[in-house]
Motif scaffolding. Sequence first.
Motif, short mmCIF file in Angstrom:
data_model
loop_
_atom_site.label_atom_id
_atom_site.label_comp_id
_atom_site.label_asym_id
_atom_site.label_seq_id
_atom_site.Cartn_x
_atom_site.Cartn_y
_atom_site.Cartn_z
N ARG A 178 0.79 -1.23 0.00
CA ARG A 178 0.00 0.00 0.00
C ARG A 178 0.82 1.29 0.00
N ASP A 181 1.38 3.00 -3.38
CA ASP A 181 0.26 3.49 -4.20
C ASP A 181 0.45 5.00 -4.40
N CYS A 201 -4.02 1.90 -1.55
CA CYS A 201 -4.01 2.52 -0.22
C CYS A 201 -5.10 3.58 -0.10
#
Length: 457
Positions: A178, A181, A201
């Motif tokens: 994440r 991102d 994310c």
Amino acid sequence: MIGEIGYFGDARLARNGALLLERMHQRQTVCIRKLTEGRAEQVRFLRFLSNKEVTVEEMISHRALLAGVAAVGRHVLAIQDTSEVNYQAQRRRKHSLGTVGNGTDVGLFIHPVLAVDADNGECLGLVDAQIWRRTTGKAANYKELPIECKESNRWLKGADRAKAVLADAALITVVDDREADIYEKWDRLPDQHTHLLTRACRNRSLGDGRKLFETLASFDEVHRFELDLTARPGKKRIARKATIAVRFGPLTIRRPKSCSDRQASPEIDLFAIEAREIDPPPGQTPIIWRLLTTHRLDSLEKAVTVIGWYRRRWDIEQLFRTLKQQGLRLEQSVLEDGNALEKLAAIALITAAITMQLVAARSAAQQAAPASRVFSSQQLIVIAALLSTRQGRTAKQRNPFPPNSLAAAAWIIARLGGWTGYQSDKSNGPITMRDGLERFYAIADGYHLAAQHLCSS
């Protein structure tokens, strides 16, 4: 054979580096005292780590060349992630370190990129690693700074370096979690040779005015599969068999206001997957993976394949386990200087990646990889001699891999580490491999000492 670690413009430095790497692999520790045969070697290794000509970049780039050669013609997953090495317990003995994630403890950060064959899971080695110390706080205008001036640029830099190292691969898919991102990454990195696969994310704004998470949840469910989840006591997750519902489809993300590059594309077309746990046990947080990718998802088979590629991100988590408390114990090193600790961390990462190659070596599709990739000709003699002592009487306890293959050697090393030999016994990961390597090299040393004694008598 483990081989060289870099050139450094000095043959003596190169030899010392190669010896340090080989000892670390053999003895599965970063403790300099345990890696040496006496005071003279200890001084040599410490001088190597403190020499200004020795750099993390040289060591990592040299090893990356080997991964690049192994990657030729393959579809390679370039898996990247960040971890911290915390030295707070030794704070009074350390100097020239920065702070780690909590902003107070001292330590350093590592960000490796690990190359894994997308089709068979073979670990090809490190293609990049960034190691740094956080010595300053965030600037007051941090959000307005260009991505190149932010620590998060490591995600773009790691992927960019992977593209260069893996230029002769058939295809590259950069896999990350994440934190990666980042809109600038989606805008700049993909090309016909390079794809991205990232866990989302942010609940991004889409081209049609909707939001990412709600749009994903509105896609039709097209598939379910079962996933074995291991327990994570720290996160209060119990071991269970989870039922996962799959949705996927195309979408367009908009450039966010937070994007520092105003020249970035206003919109980017991607494909998205939601893999959501159905009916988790009471009190358990459901598993939800929202994946964004530049791969075209034109079938359920392709979507399930992409989920499988994302699940290989566990390989880099295993790399960190092998590097730190459950493996080489990098965070217990008593070296005092931050610069020397960065170089030690680089050598430890290379060592951990070699161990990961052994862990992954028994996948059925990679049996042709030669054992000589890791072991010397003399060590291969010992491996052959150990085969008969480790095999059982039944077919299930016999080494099923071709002679002289890395898979066959890994089977024997795992047996030395305590694995039963049964496929149903899952205790054959990096920690078992670490224990097996320690025992194997002790046996190999004894074998060669006995051979030398017989020759001289």
